[in-house]
Every structure is written in structure tokens, then in C-alpha cells.
Design an enzyme around this catalytic site. Structure first.
Site, short mmCIF file in Angstrom:
data_model
loop_
_atom_site.label_atom_id
_atom_site.label_comp_id
_atom_site.label_asym_id
_atom_site.label_seq_id
_atom_site.Cartn_x
_atom_site.Cartn_y
_atom_site.Cartn_z
N GLU A 1 -12.81 59.42 121.68
CA GLU A 1 -13.96 60.31 121.51
C GLU A 1 -15.25 59.68 122.01
OE1 GLU A 1 -11.51 60.01 119.32
OE2 GLU A 1 -10.77 62.08 119.25
N HIS B 1 -9.79 65.83 107.41
CA HIS B 1 -9.73 66.87 108.43
C HIS B 1 -10.37 68.19 108.01
CE1 HIS B 1 -7.08 64.23 110.62
NE2 HIS B 1 -6.84 65.14 111.55
#
Ligand SMILES: Cc1ncc(C[n+]2csc(CCOP(=O)(O)OP(=O)(O)O)c2C)c(N)n1
Lengths: 346, 327
Positions: B61, B129
Site C-alpha cells: 500500500e 477489517h
């Protein structure tokens, strides 16, 4: 290289050396604040590298950036004024020593987060590849930067996409006080090998060696042969920053490296040996550089601080409607009168 | 006008902008390979339509954002997809220290016209998440933060975001991808930084955004049957924050409830409530109320997750409390 260009390399290295020595004085006089990372000893790396690039290639470096900005064509005046935090500096006093940028020279900075600029360099190279500009990106970093995640992410990506980027490790052997042997589990070239990347080791105290290596790898990049990696072995004469008492390094070690000084060596082994200049001419160069830096200091000192009403400038390139309604933007800028100008922190 | 999903609206925005401007590219994890395009299917089919312009990246990322920043500096308009908002944490340095600061710190010499698209919110995936980071991004000067609640807004705002010369964090809500709404076939743009009335009313103002706009509208329909007339202001852009409609609405209703999905402490609702209080104190008939998510890392179990998140019934309860109290 002809005589004129060789002498120009010498002059640039001397300019960086004198600039840094005078910057250290200005720091001691509290004209310069914050962190100040000087480049003494490493001059051959920036000067040799830049001389090998085209004017419109992209250059991205870490916070030890004064030498790079000067080599890339920023004026001593603009760089000194930036260190002083003045409106006439390279970023109008907003970036300071660690964030010099001069986009007209395609010098993109000046990044103070270790390793943070490596993906940006890959991105500039990706743009060059996609837009077919033929540009090569040179990304310099310290040896300490080769252990952080972005290093690995950027090298892996650059190799995958075959990007025209040169990762140049300015291996001065220390990350602040921590020696290379203590911070890196594997030898530098092995890191490049980990990504199957073309790599060379280079003598960073020899400006011509640096120049030749960068020429070679830039040529590879231009031919579409992708990224490469240079482990340029060099040394910094001063502490990590002006705040570093430099007690951890062995004095004999420093002395030993100083004997291989890139400026003295280039003058003796190349310029004088080949009778390209006389000792008197070298003396004249030094004097003219000293005048240039003195002028830069006067310029910086006389330059105004940035106007307060520029404080909100360029937060956005494209300001949006109703922005002034936002709570955080309705207050006019106010500045405390006594901001300490010389941080004593590490 | 066709009714399409939020997901389809986003894809149309991407397609139209890629057709219009060859410097627009899409980079992200599995935006090509997985199930035809992206973990949530937003980019499906685009790789075939635009060869070489939609590319899968490594799971890195910090590099997806960083390479995007560099490419934007170098003249492109990358749309970088981060698979879910949770993984932006890995790239937080790039977003905050680099994307957001290039323009200001370098005195306007550098622009970063990139879009960071990422699904925000929960989905029975537990604490790592199921998060909502609206407030985190909205905290950072230099970022533009957009959080559309409808397919119409999603399309118009994504197109504007791609054309914008600043880094835009584009927060798609996971729970909205399948929702439907009317989207015209002809081109339109919605400006960044302009909020919107999603329902007009005279009794209470609800200031909200994203999924909570939908829950607030549901609450408003139920409350309307009881004779309580709720006005819903959808902020749409979280930075810079446009409180002009909220302010206008408060002048009329004299009551405000800020509804947010994320954690309450130091959340965006606190900023909105404080700002409205500064600007409209004399108009208020009651203290500004807040509805927010509970302050726990999100549990997995269905009942616990539901208890943690705000829904229409929480909004209704807050409106009742406000209307019933005698101030
Ligand atoms: C991510 C991050 N961690 C820590 C620091 C603090 N820091 C600044 S410079 C430095 C040493 C870096 O050494 P190296 O990469 O070898 O660069 P050099 O100073 O030799 O140019 C450290 C630890 C930082 N700026 N960024």
C-alpha cells in the site's frame, strides 16, 4: 569531458563545501533553525551524478539535500534563503533545509521521512515510461534507508514494471550514529540482487567514477533496460546533523576518510596532473566561491520573511467553493511573536 | 433515467474519465485479476476496455500511494485503489506526509492530482477489517475527502475528483455498493466541497454523510408518519467541510443532530457540532446531539456488530429525545 566541464565539476564541489561550512556557522549564530544535515565529504556523489544526467531528468533525494540542489542548479542565494526561512528561498521558507525543491530544474526534493521518497521516484519513472518522455529518475538515499518497507516496495515495483529509475545509495556508512554493520543484515548489493536488479559498487570519493557509473545506468534506463542500483561508498565528515556531538565515530576513521577527500583528490589527480589548471586558478575558484556564498548569506539575511497572508497559499492547487465556511479555515492566521529559532533537540 | 447501483455508477465515472483523458490510469491490488476487477468489483471489465491502463500492483500500500503520488507529480492522473480503508494505515505516511503536503510545503511548485479510492466501513469482518476512518482523513489539511451517499453523487463526485488537481481521498461505503439510485445517462459533475439537502423539513436538522445519510432518510420517513419533519443535510465532502447548508437549516429548525458512523471521541461529529455551535448558538433551541458508533474495536458476532453501529432506530431515538425534552 573537456577542460571547461571538468573545472565546473571542481567548482561545484567547492561551492557545496564552502556553502556547508558557512551554513554551519549560520546555524551556530541561530540564523538557521531546526535540523541541519550537512553534506561535507559527499560532494562527489551529487556533482558526479548530476553531471551524468540530462537537464530534464528527474532527481529526488532525502533530507541531506543542499548539495543536490546546488549541483542541480539552484542558486546559493535561494538555498541559503530557504535555510534562513525567507520568502526568497527555494520554497518561500515553507520547506526549510530538509525540503528543498526546485521544479524548474526537475529537482523534486528534499524528503525528510526516511525512505518516504522512494515510491515517489518510482512513480515519476512510471510517468516517464507511460508518457514516453525519455526521462530517467535518479533517486538518492542513505544506507539507513535500505531497511524500511518503502525501499523494498519501491525496488520490487520498479523491477516488475521495468521502470527507468536509478536507486542510488549514498552509503556514508552511518544512519545517524548506527553503523551499517549494525543496521543492515545483508551487504548492500545483495539487496539489489534480491530484486534481480542491475547493480554496481562505486567509489563515492571519486567524482569521475560516480559520473561514469550514473552515465552507464542512465543509458540502460533510456534503452528500456529498467531500474538499477548503485552502492556509492562515501563518508560524511560532520555529525549526522548540527545537533549531533558525533561522539560515536572513531576520530582515526574520520581522519582516514578525509585523506581521500574528493575535492583535493580531483584537483590533484585530474586537474593539476593533466595541466588543466594552475594552483593559482584553483585558488581563484575558491575565492570566487567564497564571494558567492558570502553574497548568498547577505541576500538571505536581507530577505523578508514570508508574508503572513501567504500562510494558507497552496494548501490546495484548486481551492473549492465554501472552503472558508469550514471551521478550521475561518480563523485568520495568528503567529506568536517569539518562536524559538534554534531547536536544541536531536 | 436509469436506476443503477452505486458500484456501477463508480465504474461509469471511471470509464468516462478514462475515455476523456489518456493520463487517467487505475492502479491497485487485483483491480484486473480478481473476479474480473477489484475485491468489490468496481473496476471489472475496465482492463479489457483500456489495455495497459488498469494494472495490478503488488500488495504494498505504501507503494501504491507513493508511486501514485510520483506519477501524479510527473503528469499523470492516477486513480489508486486501496482494497479496503483498513490497509490505508500501511500507507498513512505517504498519504499524510507526502500526498497532502507536496503543494503547500513546496510553495505550489508541485501538484498531486491523484484519487485514492477505498471502501470504508464494516462487513462482518471483525476489528481489523471493519473500520471507519472518515475523521482521520478529514483531519489532514491538503487532502480533499469525499464520501458520497448515493449512486448519483458517487458518479458526479468521482468524475470531479479525477479532474481535480489535488489529492482526493474518495471514501466509498462498503454497504452502499449494492444500493440503487437514478443516474442520468448524460454527463454531469458535482463540485467537491458542496453539501446537499437530501430531504427538506422544518423540525430538526440532521447533518450526516455516507451510509448514515441513508439511515437518516429511513428514520425521517418513519418520523414523518408521527408528524416530525426532519431535514437531512448530506455533507458529501468531509474536507474542506461545507457547513453552509447545515447552518442555513439550523436557522430554520433550531435543532441539530449530527449523525456519524465512526467513533465519537475526536470524531468528525465533534468538529461539526462545535462549529455549528460557534456559528449558530443563538438559533439553537437545544444542545446539539450526536449519534455515533460505539467506541469498541468492531466485534464479529452479528448481534454485537449491529449493536456497535448506528442505524435508523438510533437516529429516531435521538430525534425523539430532542423533541420531547423541554428546554
Ligand atoms: C521513518 C523515519 N524514521 C526515523 C527518522 C529519523 N532519522 C532521520 S535521518 C536518520 C538516519 C538515516 O540515515 P541514512 O538513511 O543512512 O541517511 P544519511 O543521513 O546518511 O544521508 C534517522 C533515523 C526519520 N526521519 N524517518
Amino acid at each position: 569531458m573537456d577542460k571547461e566541464n571538468l573545472v565546473a565539476l571542481y567548482r561545484q564541489m567547492v561551492l557545496i563545501r564552502v556553502f556547508e561550512d558557512r551554513a554551519a556557522e549560520m546555524y551556530a549564530k541561530a540564523k538557521i533553525a531546526g535540523f541541519l544535515h550537512l553534506y561535507n565529504g559527499q560532494e562527489a556523489v551529487a556533482v558526479g551524478s548530476v553531471s551524468a544526467l540530462h537537464p530534464d531528468d528527474d532527481v529526488v533525494v532525502n533530507y541531506r539535500d543542499h548539495g543536490w540542489a546546488l549541483a542541480r542548479g539552484s542558486s546559493a542565494r535561494a538555498v541559503m534563503a530557504e535555510l534562513f526561512g525567507r520568502a526568497t528561498g527555494t520554497t518561500g521558507g515553507r520547506g526549510g533545509s530538509m525540503h528543498l525543491v526546485d521544479v524548474k530544474n526537475r529537482f523534486w526534493g528534499g524528503y525528510a521521512i526516511v525512505g518516504g521518497h522512494l515510491p515517489l521516484a518510482a512513480g515519476l519513472a512510471a510517468a516517464a515510461q507511460y508518457l514516453k518522455t525519455g526521462r530517467v529518475t535518479l533517486c538518492s538515499m542513505g544506507d539507513g534507508s535500505t531497511n524500511i518497507g518503502t525501499f523494498h516496495a519501491a525496488l520490487n515495483w520498479a523491477k516488475l514494471w521495468n521502470l527507468p529509475v536509478i536507486f542510488l545509495v549514498e552509503n556514508n556508512q552511518y544512519a545517524m550514529g548506527t553503523h551499517y554493520d549494525v543496521h543492515s543484515a545483508v551487504p548492500m548489493l545483495q539487496k539489489a540482487a534480491g530484486y534481480n536488479m542491475y547493480a554496481e559498487e562505486v567509489d563515492g570519493m571519486d567524482v569521475m567514477a560516480v559520473r561514469e557509473a550514473v552515465c552507464r545506468v542512465a543509458e540502460r534506463a533510456r534503452k528500456g533496460e529498467g531500474p538499477s542500483f548503485l552502492n556509492v561508498v562515501t563518508y560524511r565528515y560532520r555529525g549526522h546533523s548540527m545537533a549531533d556531538p558525533d561522539v560515536q565515530r572513531d576520530k582515526a576513521e574520520i581522519a582516514q576518510w578525509r585523506e581521500r577527500d574528493p575535492i583535493v583528490r580531483f584537483a590533484t589527480d585530474v586537474l593539476l596532473k593533466r595541466n588543466l589548471v594552475t594552483p593559482k586558478e584553483l585558488e581563484d575558484i575558491r575565492e570566487s566561491v567564497e564571494r558567492e556564498v558570502e553574497d548568498a548569506i547577505e541576500f538571505a539575511d536581507k530577505s523578508p520573511e514570508p508574508a503572513l497572508d501567504t500562510l494558507y497559499d497552496y494548501i490546495y492547487q484548486q481551492p473549492v467553493r465554501n472552503m472558508q465556511i469550514a471551521g478550521s479555515l475561518i480563523r485568520p492566521p495568528t503567529i506568536a511573536k517569539d518562536i524559538p529559532t534554534n531547536g536544541k533537540h536531536a | 433515467m436509469a436506476e443503477i447501483t452505486y458500484r456501477e455508477a463508480l465504474k461509469r465515472a471511471l470509464r468516462e474519465e478514462m475515455q476523456r483523458d489518456p493520463t487517467v490510469v487505475i492502479w491497485g491490488e487485483d483491480v484486473v485479476a480478481y473476479a474480473g476487477g477489484g475485491a468489490y468489483g468496481v473496476t471489472s471489465g475496465l482492463a479489457k476496455e483500456f489495455p495497459g491502463r488498469v494494472r495490478d500492483t503488488p500488495i504494498a500500500e505504501e507503494a501504491i500511494i507513493g508511486v501514485g503520488i510520483g506519477a501524479a507529480m510527473g503528469g499523470m492522473r492516477p486513480v489508486c485503489e486501496i482494497m479496503t480503508v483498513n490497509f490505508t494505515l500501511v500507507a498513512w505516511d505517504q498519504i499524510v506526509n507526502h500526498a497532502a503536503k507536496q503543494s503547500h510545503m513546496f510553495n505550489g511548485q508541485i501538484k498531486v492530482p491523484m484519487v485514492i479510492r477505498t471502501p470504508n466501513g464494516h462487513g462482518r469482518t471483525a476489528a481489523t477489517h471493519s473500520q471507519n476512518f472518515d475523521a482521520w482523513f478529514a483531519h489532514v489539511p491538503g487532502l480533499k475527502v469525499v464520501a458520497p451517499s448515493t449512486p448519483y453523487d458517487a458518479k458526479g463526485l468521482l468524475k470531479t475528483s479525477i479532474r481535480d488537481d489535488d489529492p482526493v481521498v474518495f471514501l466509498e461505503h462498503l454497504q452502499l455498493y449494492g444500493t440503487r439510485g437514478e443516474v442520468p445517462d448524460e454527463e454531469y459533475l458535482i463540485p467537491i466541497g458542496v453539501s446537499d439537502y437530501k430531504r427538506r423539513g422544518k423540525d430538526v436538522t440532521i447533518v450526516t454523510w455516507g451510509r448514515m445519510t441513508m439511515e437518516s432518510l429511513k428514520a425521517a420517513r418513519i418520523l414523518a408518519e408521527e408528524g416530525i419533519d426532519v431535514e437531512v443535510v448530506d455533507l458529501r465532502t468531509l474536507r474542506p467541510l461545507d457547513l453552509s447548508l447545515a447552518l442555513e437549516s439550523v436557522h430554520k429548525t433550531n435543532r441539530v443532530i449530527v449523525v456519524e458512523e465512526g467513533w465519537r471521541t475526536a470524531g468528525l461529529g465533534a468538529e461539526i457540532a462545535a462549529s455549528l455551535q460557534e456559528m449558530a448558538f443563538n438559533d439553537l433551541d437545544a444542545p446539539i446531539a450526536r449519534v455515533a458508533g460505539l467506541e469498541v474495536p468492531m466485534p464479529y458476532a452479528r448481534n454485537l456488530e449491529r449493536a456497535t453501529l448506528p442505524f435508523a432506530e438510533d437516529v429516531i431515538a435521538a430525534v425523539h429525545a430532542m423533541m420531547q425534552k423541554q428546554y
